[in-house]
Design a protein around this motif. Structure first.
Motif, PDB file in Angstrom:
ATOM      1  N   ARG A  67       0.734  -0.911  -0.132  1.00 49.03           N
ATOM      2  CA  ARG A  67       0.046  -0.004   0.430  1.00 49.03           C
ATOM      3  C   ARG A  67       0.607   1.193  -0.255  1.00 49.03           C
ATOM      4  NH1 ARG A  67      -1.979   0.613   6.307  1.00 49.03           N
ATOM      5  NH2 ARG A  67      -0.260   1.024   7.023  1.00 49.03           N
ATOM      6  N   GLN A  69       0.580   5.388  -0.206  1.00 48.61           N
ATOM      7  CA  GLN A  69      -0.022   7.382   0.285  1.00 48.61           C
ATOM      8  C   GLN A  69       0.654   8.288  -0.337  1.00 48.61           C
ATOM      9  OE1 GLN A  69      -2.729   8.648   3.441  1.00 48.61           O
ATOM     10  NE2 GLN A  69      -2.397   6.523   4.192  1.00 48.61           N
ATOM     11  N   ASP A  86      -3.337  10.547  -3.606  1.00 47.85           N
ATOM     12  CA  ASP A  86      -3.680   9.426  -3.904  1.00 47.85           C
ATOM     13  C   ASP A  86      -3.179   8.145  -3.919  1.00 47.85           C
ATOM     14  OD1 ASP A  86      -3.998  11.169  -6.379  1.00 47.85           O
ATOM     15  OD2 ASP A  86      -1.861  11.402  -7.117  1.00 47.85           O
ATOM     16  N   TRP A  87      -3.834   7.024  -3.751  1.00 49.86           N
ATOM     17  CA  TRP A  87      -4.229   5.730  -2.498  1.00 49.86           C
ATOM     18  C   TRP A  87      -3.420   4.748  -3.698  1.00 49.86           C
ATOM     19  CZ3 TRP A  87      -6.377   1.248  -1.646  1.00 49.86           C
ATOM     20  CH2 TRP A  87      -5.561   0.599  -0.789  1.00 49.86           C
ATOM     21  N   ARG A  88      -2.363   3.483  -3.503  1.00 53.23           N
ATOM     22  CA  ARG A  88      -3.197   2.526  -4.292  1.00 53.23           C
ATOM     23  C   ARG A  88      -2.240   1.304  -2.753  1.00 53.23           C
ATOM     24  NH1 ARG A  88       1.986   0.566  -5.876  1.00 53.23           N
ATOM     25  NH2 ARG A  88       3.769   1.698  -5.750  1.00 53.23           N
ATOM     26  N   THR A  90      -2.804  -3.566  -3.063  1.00 47.96           N
ATOM     27  CA  THR A  90      -2.684  -4.374  -3.560  1.00 47.96           C
ATOM     28  C   THR A  90      -3.556  -5.368  -2.035  1.00 47.96           C
ATOM     29  OG1 THR A  90      -0.636  -4.505  -4.699  1.00 47.96           O
ATOM     30  CG2 THR A  90      -1.371  -6.390  -4.348  1.00 47.96           C
ATOM     31  N   GLU A 104      -5.337  -5.265  -7.209  1.00 49.64           N
ATOM     32  CA  GLU A 104      -4.448  -3.489  -7.532  1.00 49.64           C
ATOM     33  C   GLU A 104      -6.267  -2.641  -6.865  1.00 49.64           C
ATOM     34  OE1 GLU A 104      -1.627  -3.320  -9.534  1.00 49.64           O
ATOM     35  OE2 GLU A 104      -0.633  -5.057  -9.166  1.00 49.64           O
ATOM     36  N   LEU A 105      -6.069  -1.810  -6.284  1.00 49.84           N
ATOM     37  CA  LEU A 105      -6.755  -0.549  -5.686  1.00 49.84           C
ATOM     38  C   LEU A 105      -6.133   0.664  -5.856  1.00 49.84           C
ATOM     39  CD1 LEU A 105      -8.233  -2.456  -2.719  1.00 49.84           C
ATOM     40  CD2 LEU A 105      -9.615  -2.763  -5.503  1.00 49.84           C
ATOM     41  N   ALA A 106      -6.903   1.508  -6.545  1.00 50.13           N
ATOM     42  CA  ALA A 106      -6.512   2.748  -6.498  1.00 50.13           C
ATOM     43  C   ALA A 106      -7.252   3.814  -6.215  1.00 50.13           C
ATOM     44  CB  ALA A 106      -6.103   3.012  -7.896  1.00 50.13           C
ATOM     45  N   SER A 108      -7.885   8.455  -5.199  1.00 43.12           N
ATOM     46  CA  SER A 108      -7.769   9.128  -4.875  1.00 43.12           C
ATOM     47  C   SER A 108      -8.985  10.185  -3.856  1.00 43.12           C
ATOM     48  CB  SER A 108      -8.169  10.354  -5.811  1.00 43.12           C
ATOM     49  OG  SER A 108      -6.712  10.116  -6.623  1.00 43.12           O
ATOM     50  N   SER A 127     -12.668   9.534   0.275  1.00 46.77           N
ATOM     51  CA  SER A 127     -12.778   9.346  -1.007  1.00 46.77           C
ATOM     52  C   SER A 127     -13.262   9.130  -1.814  1.00 46.77           C
ATOM     53  CB  SER A 127     -11.430   7.810  -0.108  1.00 46.77           C
ATOM     54  OG  SER A 127     -12.366   6.819  -0.548  1.00 46.77           O
TER      55      SER A 127
END
Length: 127
Positions: A67, A69, A86-88, A90, A104-106, A108, A127
């Motif tokens: 993860r 940020q 911006d976050w991503r 798995t 995978e997630l993403a 803002s 979010s």
């Protein structure tokens, strides 16, 4: 508290978050820290106090194999700071009726930080 110290506290918190370092995340927080997470206009998690925040952080840590940020911008907001994030990440586990492990997630969003006594006293993630 000056702006430089506030920015340093936020950077330390986010660096620790990205490293899955729970103790590092807690270091800049006040004992009575208030946390809220909002998604789609609904509160999905909250805590009052550092021990309750630790519990949420430990739970979230196990959900992701990776993860991150990233601060897109950081600006004064009232007596605090507002970070555009911006976050991503798995997923490490399957979500019931949702995405599978490895997805995978993403997204803002923004995080609002409040300060007192040289510590972060409030974090509101949206979010």
């Amino acid at each position: 508290m000056n702006d430089s110290l506030r920015r340093d506290l936020v950077a330390r918190y986010i660096d620790a978050y990205n490293a899955f370092d729970i103790d590092g995340m807690l270091a800049p927080l006040a004992p009575d820290v208030r946390f809220e997470n909002w998604a789609g206009g609904q509160m999905t998690a909250s805590s009052e106090g550092i021990d309750a925040f630790r519990g949420l952080a430990e739970q979230a840590k196990g959900m992701f194999s990776q993860r991150e940020q990233r601060i897109a911008s950081l600006a004064a907001h009232g007596d605090g700071l507002l970070a555009r994030i911006d976050w991503r990440g798995t997923l490490a586990v399957d979500i019931p009726d949702g995405p599978q492990a490895g997805t995978e997630l993403a997204l803002s969003g923004e995080s609002e930080f409040g300060f007192a006594g040289g510590r972060i006293v409030r974090i509101v993630d949206r979010s």
